[in-house]
Design a protein around this motif. Structure first.
Motif, PDB file in Angstrom:
ATOM      1  N   ASP A  85     -27.719 -24.897   7.265  1.00 46.21           N
ATOM      2  CA  ASP A  85     -28.070 -26.275   7.595  1.00 46.21           C
ATOM      3  C   ASP A  85     -29.551 -26.393   7.966  1.00 46.21           C
ATOM      4  O   ASP A  85     -30.190 -27.411   7.686  1.00 46.21           O
ATOM      5  CB  ASP A  85     -27.200 -26.771   8.756  1.00 46.21           C
ATOM      6  CG  ASP A  85     -27.453 -28.228   9.080  1.00 46.21           C
ATOM      7  OD1 ASP A  85     -27.292 -29.074   8.191  1.00 46.21           O
ATOM      8  OD2 ASP A  85     -27.821 -28.518  10.234  1.00 46.21           O
ATOM      9  N   LYS A 139     -22.066 -28.592   7.077  1.00 39.61           N
ATOM     10  CA  LYS A 139     -21.165 -28.756   8.216  1.00 39.61           C
ATOM     11  C   LYS A 139     -20.158 -27.611   8.284  1.00 39.61           C
ATOM     12  O   LYS A 139     -19.459 -27.326   7.311  1.00 39.61           O
ATOM     13  CB  LYS A 139     -20.417 -30.089   8.107  1.00 39.61           C
ATOM     14  CG  LYS A 139     -21.299 -31.322   8.217  1.00 39.61           C
ATOM     15  CD  LYS A 139     -21.840 -31.486   9.627  1.00 39.61           C
ATOM     16  CE  LYS A 139     -22.603 -32.789   9.789  1.00 39.61           C
ATOM     17  NZ  LYS A 139     -23.118 -32.957  11.160  1.00 39.61           N
ATOM     18  N   TYR A 140     -20.087 -26.967   9.445  1.00 43.23           N
ATOM     19  CA  TYR A 140     -19.080 -25.937   9.697  1.00 43.23           C
ATOM     20  C   TYR A 140     -17.728 -26.601   9.864  1.00 43.23           C
ATOM     21  O   TYR A 140     -17.542 -27.461  10.716  1.00 43.23           O
ATOM     22  CB  TYR A 140     -19.456 -25.153  10.951  1.00 43.23           C
ATOM     23  CG  TYR A 140     -18.341 -24.315  11.534  1.00 43.23           C
ATOM     24  CD1 TYR A 140     -17.835 -23.225  10.850  1.00 43.23           C
ATOM     25  CD2 TYR A 140     -17.805 -24.622  12.785  1.00 43.23           C
ATOM     26  CE1 TYR A 140     -16.818 -22.451  11.387  1.00 43.23           C
ATOM     27  CE2 TYR A 140     -16.796 -23.856  13.335  1.00 43.23           C
ATOM     28  CZ  TYR A 140     -16.296 -22.775  12.625  1.00 43.23           C
ATOM     29  OH  TYR A 140     -15.287 -22.020  13.159  1.00 43.23           O
ATOM     30  N   LYS A 141     -16.757 -26.196   9.040  1.00 38.64           N
ATOM     31  CA  LYS A 141     -15.429 -26.811   9.092  1.00 38.64           C
ATOM     32  C   LYS A 141     -14.319 -25.798   9.339  1.00 38.64           C
ATOM     33  O   LYS A 141     -13.165 -26.041   8.986  1.00 38.64           O
ATOM     34  CB  LYS A 141     -15.168 -27.581   7.795  1.00 38.64           C
ATOM     35  CG  LYS A 141     -16.004 -28.857   7.684  1.00 38.64           C
ATOM     36  CD  LYS A 141     -15.639 -29.845   8.784  1.00 38.64           C
ATOM     37  CE  LYS A 141     -16.529 -31.066   8.776  1.00 38.64           C
ATOM     38  NZ  LYS A 141     -16.125 -32.054   9.819  1.00 38.64           N
ATOM     39  N   GLU A 153     -23.365 -34.621   3.150  1.00 42.26           N
ATOM     40  CA  GLU A 153     -22.880 -33.395   3.765  1.00 42.26           C
ATOM     41  C   GLU A 153     -22.178 -32.523   2.731  1.00 42.26           C
ATOM     42  O   GLU A 153     -21.525 -33.038   1.810  1.00 42.26           O
ATOM     43  CB  GLU A 153     -21.871 -33.708   4.876  1.00 42.26           C
ATOM     44  CG  GLU A 153     -22.396 -34.574   6.011  1.00 42.26           C
ATOM     45  CD  GLU A 153     -21.302 -34.995   6.972  1.00 42.26           C
ATOM     46  OE1 GLU A 153     -21.622 -35.690   7.963  1.00 42.26           O
ATOM     47  OE2 GLU A 153     -20.114 -34.647   6.741  1.00 42.26           O
ATOM     48  N   GLN A 209     -26.916 -31.956   4.716  1.00 39.71           N
ATOM     49  CA  GLN A 209     -26.363 -31.323   5.911  1.00 39.71           C
ATOM     50  C   GLN A 209     -25.270 -30.330   5.525  1.00 39.71           C
ATOM     51  O   GLN A 209     -24.454 -30.614   4.648  1.00 39.71           O
ATOM     52  CB  GLN A 209     -25.770 -32.380   6.837  1.00 39.71           C
ATOM     53  CG  GLN A 209     -26.755 -33.417   7.333  1.00 39.71           C
ATOM     54  CD  GLN A 209     -26.079 -34.465   8.191  1.00 39.71           C
ATOM     55  OE1 GLN A 209     -25.480 -34.163   9.226  1.00 39.71           O
ATOM     56  NE2 GLN A 209     -26.160 -35.718   7.760  1.00 39.71           N
ATOM     57  N   LYS A 225     -24.759 -22.879  10.333  1.00 42.29           N
ATOM     58  CA  LYS A 225     -25.917 -23.404  11.066  1.00 42.29           C
ATOM     59  C   LYS A 225     -27.223 -22.940  10.428  1.00 42.29           C
ATOM     60  O   LYS A 225     -28.197 -23.703  10.334  1.00 42.29           O
ATOM     61  CB  LYS A 225     -25.856 -22.975  12.530  1.00 42.29           C
ATOM     62  CG  LYS A 225     -24.798 -23.710  13.346  1.00 42.29           C
ATOM     63  CD  LYS A 225     -24.810 -23.261  14.802  1.00 42.29           C
ATOM     64  CE  LYS A 225     -23.811 -24.060  15.634  1.00 42.29           C
ATOM     65  NZ  LYS A 225     -23.791 -23.615  17.058  1.00 42.29           N
ATOM     66  N   TRP A 283     -19.376 -29.280   3.098  1.00 37.15           N
ATOM     67  CA  TRP A 283     -18.535 -28.667   4.130  1.00 37.15           C
ATOM     68  C   TRP A 283     -18.346 -27.181   3.836  1.00 37.15           C
ATOM     69  O   TRP A 283     -17.962 -26.807   2.721  1.00 37.15           O
ATOM     70  CB  TRP A 283     -17.196 -29.371   4.198  1.00 37.15           C
ATOM     71  CG  TRP A 283     -17.277 -30.735   4.836  1.00 37.15           C
ATOM     72  CD1 TRP A 283     -18.405 -31.423   5.161  1.00 37.15           C
ATOM     73  CD2 TRP A 283     -16.177 -31.547   5.226  1.00 37.15           C
ATOM     74  NE1 TRP A 283     -18.085 -32.618   5.731  1.00 37.15           N
ATOM     75  CE2 TRP A 283     -16.722 -32.733   5.784  1.00 37.15           C
ATOM     76  CE3 TRP A 283     -14.794 -31.410   5.164  1.00 37.15           C
ATOM     77  CZ2 TRP A 283     -15.920 -33.764   6.276  1.00 37.15           C
ATOM     78  CZ3 TRP A 283     -13.989 -32.434   5.646  1.00 37.15           C
ATOM     79  CH2 TRP A 283     -14.554 -33.595   6.201  1.00 37.15           C
ATOM     80  N   CYS A 285     -19.267 -36.637   2.586  1.00 34.72           N
ATOM     81  CA  CYS A 285     -19.087 -35.293   2.053  1.00 34.72           C
ATOM     82  C   CYS A 285     -19.152 -35.339   0.523  1.00 34.72           C
ATOM     83  O   CYS A 285     -18.388 -36.053  -0.114  1.00 34.72           O
ATOM     84  CB  CYS A 285     -17.760 -34.704   2.510  1.00 34.72           C
ATOM     85  SG  CYS A 285     -17.467 -33.035   1.887  1.00 34.72           S
TER      86      CYS A 285
END
Length: 494
Positions: free
Chosen positions: A39, A49-51, A8, A47, A36, A10, A73
């Motif tokens: 991704d 990832k929305y953080k 991932e 991946q 998104k 972030w 991550c």
């Protein structure tokens, strides 16, 4: 080798409370939409990832700590949607240990000329918010990747995807175990190095294992397992009936099975061997090393643990890309009036991922080492842009050296050459490339790849915080020598 989809990155956006809750809601909504979309991009293999949106020093510190501590991550992407006062980022950036990319983008692409007002200007401040953030990262002397452009732009997504591949390679590098089977080839200098310093700088472990440790696994392999693997050889490669019936091929298969079991049992991702240290083994591993590399293991001959580790990291970066990656060596030159070239090869161990056309399984005498005739895969590599990269221990630092090359189709067949090979035209030409490579102390072993390019290794050097030298179309000997001198001063001071 871990699938890149298991990793991932972030996506974190900086803002502040000055602009009000409605603006922050829009910032969050925009951030989630971008994350998104990234991704889902075919160009980004990990991946995304929305953080969320961070607006205080405490939030920033917390998310940077979470980046550090989440095993999946491998890096953080930072975006400044609005102006985010950068003193808030100091404590977080100081503790951040994983790679960071600064995505200097904005939500909208074009200016809405007829509708733009002060509310729009307050909400969309990436142009100068990114500069504020960039100052602080530079002031903290932190390496990072800077990508500029709209987030829907395909080139930006490719840059971010390639950076994520490098981050995965760096992550794999840090968690790698290298088995140095036997020791170094006697009296060879460049394959040696400070393994303690390497573990401190890169994270990977290098430890020596006796040949007997591998032989114990080889001796446990059953005849049925050997015959099954021989059948696989027959199915996958061109092979004569004489070779297929030979004991040499079966001995090679037994070595592959035993070596693979040894590596799996020890959790190793890379290994080395040397033809001067084979007590208890009938052959130097040939087809075994080739097929293990094709499966993602790092390998280098003659005890060269640095190249073995770099092969492994490069293969992680190159997952799913065309062209292949292999252990390589400049073997002999083709000096000619019009354009001199290099024939790259090794005694046995060139990875079949770089092959183009037929791959033959053959058995020939090795000619050195005093062992029995090993099986090996023989082929010619494909043509196209490629790189050779080498990692050296220069005493006070590690140096990563890259030469851009063009692989070319040989002018003639090589009917008597019993090993895999590739012919390449170094940039800017052989004479300058070889001269500057030698001046830089470049190793005779390299990582050869048509799957990844110079930019991957530049990003990798930034993540590892090591010296990078590039030999390309624009290289001039005088300026290259000046770079070497200036680098000596820099690394003496820092």
């Amino acid at each position: 080798m871990t699938d890149l989809k298991n990793f991932e990155i972030w996506f974190v956006t900086g803002s502040q409370h000055l602009y009000g809750e409605e603006t922050l809601k829009n910032v969050a909504r925009h951030t989630e939409e971008i994350a998104k979309a990234l991704d889902a991009s075919e160009h980004i293999p990990v991946q995304v990832k929305y953080k969320g949106v961070v607006t205080t020093s405490d939030q920033i510190f917390k998310v940077c700590e979470q980046v550090n501590n989440e095993p999946k991550c491998i890096g953080m992407v930072a975006w400044m949607h609005t102006f985010s006062p950068a003193k808030m980022w100091i404590s977080g950036l100081q503790v951040l240990r994983k790679p960071m990319a600064h995505f200097h983008t904005q939500f909208n692409d074009e200016i809405p000329w007829s509708e733009i007002d002060m509310d729009f200007m307050n909400e969309n401040q990436s142009a100068h918010g990114g500069r504020e953030f960039g100052f602080m990262v530079s002031r903290l002397r932190k390496n990072r990747k800077v990508i500029v452009g709209h987030w829907k732009n395909e080139e930006c997504r490719k840059q971010l995807g390639n950076w994520s591949r490098v981050a995965a390679g760096w992550h794999a590098f840090q968690n790698l175990k290298v088995a140095r089977i036997g020791d170094n080839m006697r009296n060879v200098a460049v394959t040696e190095g400070d393994k303690v310093e390497a573990q401190m700088r890169f994270g990977f472990q290098v430890n020596t294992w006796g040949i007997g440790d591998v032989v114990a696994f080889v001796n446990q392999v059953s005849d049925a397992e050997v015959e099954k693997l021989v059948k696989t050889y027959s199915d996958e490669y061109e092979i004569t009936s004489e070779v297929l019936k030979s004991q040499s091929l079966r001995d090679s298969a037994r070595i592959e099975l035993g070596l693979r079991a040894f590596l799996e049992d020890g959790g190793f991702g890379a290994f080395t061997d040397t033809f001067e240290d084979l007590h208890g083994m009938k052959q130097l591993p040939g087809i075994a090393a080739q097929r293990l590399m094709a499966d993602g293991y790092g390998f280098a001959g003659e005890g060269d643990w640095k190249t073995s580790a770099l092969v492994y990291a490069s293969k992680v970066m190159a997952q799913g890309l065309k062209g292949g990656t292999s252990f390589m060596e400049d073997y002999t030159y083709d000096f000619r009036k019009d354009r001199s070239r290099v024939l790259g090869s090794h005694m046995l161990e060139i990875c079949p991922t770089i092959a183009e056309g037929s791959v033959r399984c053959e058995v020939h005498p090795l000619g050195i080492g005093g062992k029995e005739d090993p099986a090996r895969l023989v082929f010619t590599a494909g043509a196209g842009p490629a790189v050779n990269a080498a990692l050296m221990d220069m005493g006070n630092r590690f140096r990563l050296l890259v030469n851009e090359v063009d692989a070319v189709k040989p002018d003639q067949e090589l009917p008597k050459l019993p090993v895999a090979s590739v012919l390449w035209d170094p940039k800017p030409n052989l004479e300058i490339a070889a001269q500057t490579w030698i001046l830089a102390g470049g190793a005779h072993h390299t990582v050869y790849s048509r799957a990844i390019n110079t930019q991957f290794f530049e990003d990798f050097a930034d993540m590892a915080d090591i010296e990078l030298l590039v030999i390309d179309e624009d290289t001039k000997v005088r300026s290259f020598k000046d770079n070497l001198r200036w680098n000596e001063v820099y690394y003496h001071l820092f």
